[in-house]
Motif scaffolding. Structure first.
Motif, PDB file in Angstrom:
ATOM      1  N   GLY A  90     -31.515 -33.305 -52.251  1.00 39.19           N
ATOM      2  CA  GLY A  90     -33.040 -32.674 -52.760  1.00 39.19           C
ATOM      3  C   GLY A  90     -33.772 -33.234 -53.734  1.00 39.19           C
ATOM      4  N   LYS A  91     -33.704 -34.385 -54.461  1.00 34.14           N
ATOM      5  CA  LYS A  91     -34.413 -34.866 -55.278  1.00 34.14           C
ATOM      6  C   LYS A  91     -35.800 -34.700 -55.033  1.00 34.14           C
ATOM      7  CE  LYS A  91     -31.920 -38.803 -55.100  1.00 34.14           C
ATOM      8  NZ  LYS A  91     -30.900 -38.270 -54.311  1.00 34.14           N
ATOM      9  N   THR A  92     -36.106 -35.221 -53.991  1.00 35.78           N
ATOM     10  CA  THR A  92     -37.757 -35.527 -53.539  1.00 35.78           C
ATOM     11  C   THR A  92     -38.021 -34.351 -53.519  1.00 35.78           C
ATOM     12  OG1 THR A  92     -37.260 -37.708 -52.656  1.00 35.78           O
ATOM     13  CG2 THR A  92     -39.531 -36.865 -52.114  1.00 35.78           C
ATOM     14  N   LYS A  93     -37.501 -33.477 -52.752  1.00 41.16           N
ATOM     15  CA  LYS A  93     -37.789 -32.029 -52.490  1.00 41.16           C
ATOM     16  C   LYS A  93     -38.299 -31.255 -53.672  1.00 41.16           C
ATOM     17  CE  LYS A  93     -38.336 -29.129 -49.093  1.00 41.16           C
ATOM     18  NZ  LYS A  93     -39.369 -29.403 -47.872  1.00 41.16           N
ATOM     19  N   PRO A 133     -34.551 -42.327 -55.809  1.00 42.29           N
ATOM     20  CA  PRO A 133     -34.342 -43.251 -54.382  1.00 42.29           C
ATOM     21  C   PRO A 133     -35.562 -44.146 -54.144  1.00 42.29           C
ATOM     22  CG  PRO A 133     -34.776 -40.763 -54.063  1.00 42.29           C
ATOM     23  CD  PRO A 133     -34.834 -41.001 -55.474  1.00 42.29           C
ATOM     24  N   ASP A 188     -29.654 -21.734 -51.561  1.00 43.74           N
ATOM     25  CA  ASP A 188     -29.986 -20.638 -50.709  1.00 43.74           C
ATOM     26  C   ASP A 188     -29.083 -20.825 -49.279  1.00 43.74           C
ATOM     27  OD1 ASP A 188     -31.740 -22.711 -48.336  1.00 43.74           O
ATOM     28  OD2 ASP A 188     -31.700 -23.344 -50.424  1.00 43.74           O
TER      29      ASP A 188
HETATM   30  P1  GTP Z   1     -32.685 -39.435 -50.828  1.00 41.50           P
HETATM   31  O1  GTP Z   1     -34.056 -39.678 -51.523  1.00 41.50           O
HETATM   32  O2  GTP Z   1     -32.544 -39.749 -49.525  1.00 41.50           O
HETATM   33  O3  GTP Z   1     -31.580 -39.803 -51.833  1.00 41.50           O
HETATM   34  O4  GTP Z   1     -32.622 -37.915 -50.714  1.00 41.50           O
HETATM   35  P2  GTP Z   1     -33.172 -36.632 -51.517  1.00 41.50           P
HETATM   36  O5  GTP Z   1     -32.299 -36.327 -52.788  1.00 41.50           O
HETATM   37  O6  GTP Z   1     -34.627 -37.036 -52.139  1.00 41.50           O
HETATM   38  O7  GTP Z   1     -33.355 -35.298 -50.561  1.00 41.50           O
HETATM   39  P3  GTP Z   1     -34.730 -34.850 -50.042  1.00 41.50           P
HETATM   40  O8  GTP Z   1     -35.361 -33.963 -50.927  1.00 41.50           O
HETATM   41  O9  GTP Z   1     -35.294 -35.737 -48.997  1.00 41.50           O
HETATM   42  O10 GTP Z   1     -33.855 -33.759 -49.141  1.00 41.50           O
HETATM   43  C1  GTP Z   1     -32.937 -33.780 -48.223  1.00 41.50           C
HETATM   44  C2  GTP Z   1     -32.816 -32.742 -47.133  1.00 41.50           C
HETATM   45  O11 GTP Z   1     -32.237 -31.486 -47.750  1.00 41.50           O
HETATM   46  C3  GTP Z   1     -34.267 -32.373 -46.872  1.00 41.50           C
HETATM   47  O12 GTP Z   1     -34.135 -31.959 -45.418  1.00 41.50           O
HETATM   48  C4  GTP Z   1     -34.746 -30.940 -47.545  1.00 41.50           C
HETATM   49  O13 GTP Z   1     -35.429 -30.246 -46.666  1.00 41.50           O
HETATM   50  C5  GTP Z   1     -33.314 -30.556 -47.631  1.00 41.50           C
HETATM   51  N1  GTP Z   1     -33.416 -29.646 -48.943  1.00 41.50           N
HETATM   52  C6  GTP Z   1     -33.700 -30.053 -50.108  1.00 41.50           C
HETATM   53  N2  GTP Z   1     -33.542 -29.054 -50.841  1.00 41.50           N
HETATM   54  C7  GTP Z   1     -33.140 -27.929 -50.326  1.00 41.50           C
HETATM   55  C8  GTP Z   1     -32.788 -26.664 -50.750  1.00 41.50           C
HETATM   56  O14 GTP Z   1     -32.940 -26.348 -51.842  1.00 41.50           O
HETATM   57  N3  GTP Z   1     -32.272 -26.134 -49.747  1.00 41.50           N
HETATM   58  C9  GTP Z   1     -32.090 -26.474 -48.341  1.00 41.50           C
HETATM   59  N4  GTP Z   1     -31.597 -25.369 -47.559  1.00 41.50           N
HETATM   60  N5  GTP Z   1     -32.376 -27.561 -48.109  1.00 41.50           N
HETATM   61  C10 GTP Z   1     -32.942 -28.225 -49.091  1.00 41.50           C
END
Ligand code: GTP
Ligand code: MG
Length: 368
Positions: A90-93, A133, A188
């Protein structure tokens, strides 16, 4: 690239070459006595014996004198915060949540996606965030010990727990001596297990204050945007402790984060300015390439005239595509930029001509 033969290094360290060869073997590298190893390897190797290696680098040796800082030149600068962690945690999120918090506040929007570096206003303070990433480049910079980041936010999904890239991120942060703030994300979810994450991270010396440690933990949901304000407060708090300062008046210096060739604009590089103020018209050398700043764009794609310290900035005006992690330095004159570039290209060619073996920090960890 700077190199030294095993036998010469052994001689300088007053050790038998066979001793060094044995040590290198333990580190996962098979070398012979006359083989050359690169400076980073020599440094890692020497540190095993409490020896210091002074690297006369491609980049130091070449005519650019670093301007000294006087106390009166130093002013507070924004912290650079890198978000790291395992894939999909969830880094990007999280960065989306942080930025939309600001969009809601009417301050941000229209952010260029491909930069991956954002300047955000948190209360009255600016904070620079880097998303890792896709930024393989960033790992590279870290592995070289470049001190581009002041703080790491380690994102760990509460349902998934500590995973291999979580551990790798911890190693990189520790190697660079950068403080870690843990963001336990996805709280959550029904299967979130925050205590398990804390337990797992304790094994890596990241112990929450409530458990008698000193690591700052925040529980967040990037999706539901909960806990974000508290995380940002924690970042500001940590930044304050670091008392980050930079010289705003000297010639600009920074690091290349990423480079690409854009059809309309030619070579475009994203650079983080670390000290000094970069201006349109400045002559520079980025890695082995000289150039002159034709245009500057901020993280929102807006044209700007100057970039002070801790600013991610897109630059036009390169004569070649600089590698991620390369130093970016403004020179006194265009002539100097050309000379330095030519000298470095020559040194690089010499290095390439030699059979240089490299050890990376990643495979070093594996071999410990
Ligand atoms: P990479 O860049 O591929 O390493 O992934 P990342 O760490 O950036 O993850 P990203 O933010 O793309 O989130 C990955 C998935 O997890 C997405 O489908 C998000 O919607 C979900 N997600 C992120 N944060 C949360 C959260 O707090 N709760 C839930 N339920 N889902 C989440
Ligand atoms: Mg991502």
């Amino acid at each position: 690239m700077e190199v030294i033969t095993v036998s010469e290094l052994a001689r300088k360290m007053n050790l038998k070459a066979s001793e060094l060869i044995g040590k290198l073997m333990e580190m996962g590298m098979m070398v012979t006595i006359n083989q050359q190893i690169d400076a980073e390897t020599a440094e890692i190797l020497a540190s095993e014996y409490n020896c210091n290696v002074k690297i006369v680098s491609l980049y130091d040796e070449t005519l650019i004198e670093t301007e000294k800082d006087n106390d009166e030149d130093l002013r507070e600068r924004p912290p650079i915060v890198t978000v790291m962690g395992h894939v999909d945690h969830g880094k990007t999120k999280l960065l989306d949540a942080i930025r939309s918090t600001n969009v809601v506040a009417g301050e941000f929007g229209g952010i260029t996606q491909h930069i991956g570096a954002y300047k955000v206003k948190v209360r009255d303070h600016e904070v620079v965030f880097l998303d890792t990433p896709g930024h393989e480049a960033f790992t590279l910079m870290r592995a070289r010990g470049a001190q581009i980041t002041d703080i790491v936010i380690l994102v760990v999904a509460a349902n998934d727990g500590v995973m291999p890239q979580t551990i790798e991120a911890i190693h990189h942060a520790k190697e660079a001596k950068v403080p870690i703030i843990v963001a336990v994300n996805k709280v959550d979810l029904a299967d979130a297990n925050i205590d398990r994450v804390k337990q797992q991270l304790s094994e890596y010396d990241l112990i929450p204050e409530a458990w008698g440690g000193s690591t700052l933990f925040c529980e967040i949901s990037a999706l539901k945007k909960t806990g974000i304000d508290s995380l940002l407060e924690t970042v500001l708090l940590q930044a304050e402790l670091l008392e980050l300062k930079a010289n705003y008046t000297c010639r600009a210096e920074g690091k290349v984060i990423e480079s690409k060739v854009d059809h309309g604009r030619g070579i475009v590089s994203t650079v983080i300015v670390q000290r000094g103020t970069l201006r349109v018209g400045d002559a520079f050398v980025a890695g082995v390439y000289p150039g002159k700043v034709r245009a500057l764009f901020n993280d929102k794609g807006e044209k700007i005239d100057e970039a002070p310290p801790a600013t991610p900035v897109e630059i036009l005006g390169f004569t070649g595509i600089p590698d991620a992690g390369s130093p970016f330095q403004v020179t006194e004159t265009e002539r100097q930029a050309r000379q330095v570039g030519a000298k470095r290209q020559e040194l690089e060619k010499q290095g390439e001509a030699q059979n240089v073996k490299k050890i990376t920090l990643d495979n070093l960890y594996d071999s410990i």
